[in-house]
Design a protein around this motif. Structure first.
Motif, PDB file in Angstrom:
ATOM      1  N   SER A  30       0.955  -1.375  -0.031  1.00 26.43           N
ATOM      2  CA  SER A  30       0.063   0.068  -0.121  1.00 26.43           C
ATOM      3  C   SER A  30       0.866   1.234  -0.032  1.00 26.43           C
ATOM      4  O   SER A  30       0.486   2.295  -0.391  1.00 26.43           O
ATOM      5  CB  SER A  30      -0.924   0.109   1.237  1.00 26.43           C
ATOM      6  OG  SER A  30      -0.403   0.196   2.357  1.00 26.43           O
ATOM      7  N   MET A  31       2.195   1.327   0.342  1.00 29.55           N
ATOM      8  CA  MET A  31       2.994   2.449   0.516  1.00 29.55           C
ATOM      9  C   MET A  31       3.856   2.346  -0.913  1.00 29.55           C
ATOM     10  O   MET A  31       3.797   3.190  -1.443  1.00 29.55           O
ATOM     11  CB  MET A  31       4.138   2.209   1.686  1.00 29.55           C
ATOM     12  CG  MET A  31       4.815   3.424   1.671  1.00 29.55           C
ATOM     13  SD  MET A  31       5.887   3.464   2.990  1.00 29.55           S
ATOM     14  CE  MET A  31       7.618   3.771   2.313  1.00 29.55           C
ATOM     15  N   ASP A  71       1.298   2.750  -4.187  1.00 30.80           N
ATOM     16  CA  ASP A  71       0.551   3.999  -4.055  1.00 30.80           C
ATOM     17  C   ASP A  71       0.529   4.776  -5.243  1.00 30.80           C
ATOM     18  O   ASP A  71       1.336   5.721  -5.501  1.00 30.80           O
ATOM     19  CB  ASP A  71       0.909   4.979  -2.857  1.00 30.80           C
ATOM     20  CG  ASP A  71      -0.368   5.853  -2.639  1.00 30.80           C
ATOM     21  OD1 ASP A  71      -1.189   6.086  -3.513  1.00 30.80           O
ATOM     22  OD2 ASP A  71      -0.356   6.633  -1.448  1.00 30.80           O
ATOM     23  N   HIS A 125       0.632   8.785  -4.647  1.00 31.50           N
ATOM     24  CA  HIS A 125       1.805   9.166  -4.177  1.00 31.50           C
ATOM     25  C   HIS A 125       2.656   9.519  -5.433  1.00 31.50           C
ATOM     26  O   HIS A 125       3.495  10.326  -5.670  1.00 31.50           O
ATOM     27  CB  HIS A 125       2.204   8.310  -3.125  1.00 31.50           C
ATOM     28  CG  HIS A 125       3.576   8.567  -2.734  1.00 31.50           C
ATOM     29  ND1 HIS A 125       4.024   8.316  -1.350  1.00 31.50           N
ATOM     30  CD2 HIS A 125       4.605   9.699  -3.034  1.00 31.50           C
ATOM     31  CE1 HIS A 125       5.401   8.943  -1.178  1.00 31.50           C
ATOM     32  NE2 HIS A 125       5.633   9.658  -2.168  1.00 31.50           N
ATOM     33  N   ASN A 139       4.692   9.114   3.369  1.00 32.60           N
ATOM     34  CA  ASN A 139       3.496   8.408   3.557  1.00 32.60           C
ATOM     35  C   ASN A 139       3.004   7.897   4.816  1.00 32.60           C
ATOM     36  O   ASN A 139       2.314   6.895   4.859  1.00 32.60           O
ATOM     37  CB  ASN A 139       4.197   7.089   2.736  1.00 32.60           C
ATOM     38  CG  ASN A 139       3.979   7.039   1.349  1.00 32.60           C
ATOM     39  OD1 ASN A 139       3.059   7.239   0.700  1.00 32.60           O
ATOM     40  ND2 ASN A 139       5.226   6.895   0.740  1.00 32.60           N
TER      41      ASN A 139
END
Length: 157
Positions: A33-34, A37, A40, A89
Motif C-alpha cells: 500500500s505504500m 500508491d 503518491h 507516506n
C-alpha cells in the motif's frame, strides 16, 4: 502540568508508532500500500499521466517509487531519502495535539519542539529498522537490488 504533558507525549508517541507504522515486525518498505500508491507516485513523477500510472504493474509502480525517492540519482536510497519516503507516506502529522488553553509563546515553542523530536524519534527508528533488515551489504544505503529482494520477502508480491 509540564510532567502531565510529557507523560501524554510519551503515550501518544507509543500509540502512533503502533497504529501508524504497525508492529515491530513490519517494514514499511515491504508494504504494497505504500510502495504501490498511485496517487503518491503521481505527486512525484509529473511526466507520467494518471492513465500511464494506472496501467503499471506492481513491479513498475515499485520501481518508480524507488526512483522518485532517489533524490541524488545515485541509484541508492540513503537514510534521508528513506526518511523522506516513509514520512511522506505517514499519517503521523495528522495526529497533532491541540494547543492547551492559555498556552504562552514559550510553551508553544516547547510543545512544538517536543512534537518534532517525537516525529524524528519515530522516523529515525523506522529508517534504522529498514536499513538493518534490507541493507544486506551494510553500506548504509538501499540499492535497487536490495530493495527488490526485500520486497520479494513479502508473500504475494
Amino acid at each position: 502540568m509540564a510532567r502531565l504533558w510529557s507523560c501524554l507525549a510519551v503515550c501518544v508517541t507509543l500509540l502512533l508508532v503502533h497504529n501508524v507504522f504497525g508492529t515491530d515486525n513490519e517494514n514499511r518498505f515491504r508494504d504494497p500500500s505504500m510502495v504501490q500508491d498511485k496517487s503518491h507516485l503521481k505527486e512525484h513523477v509529473q511526466e507520467l499521466t494518471q492513465e500511464q500510472i494506472n496501467q503499471m504493474s506492481p513491479e513498475e509502480l515499485e520501481f518508480h517509487f524507488f526512483k522518485s525517492h532517489d533524490s541524488d540519482k545515485d541509484h541508492h536510497l540513503d537514510g534521508l531519502e528513506i526518511m523522506a519516503a516513509v514520512s511522506h507516506n505517514s499519517d503521523y502529522d495528522s495526529f497533532g495535539r491541540p494547543a492547551p488553553e492559555g498556552e504562552t509563546a514559550e510553551q508553544e515553542r516547547e510543545r512544538t519542539n517536543q512534537e518534532h523530536q517525537e516525529r524524528m524519534t519515530v522516523f529515525t527508528g523506522l529508517v534504522d529498522k529498514i536499513l538493518s533488515e534490507d541493507d544486506t551489504n551494510n553500506d548504509g544505503m538501499i540499492s535497487y537490488i536490495e530493495y527488490v529482494v526485500s520486497r520479494r520477502r513479502v508473500p504475494g508480491t
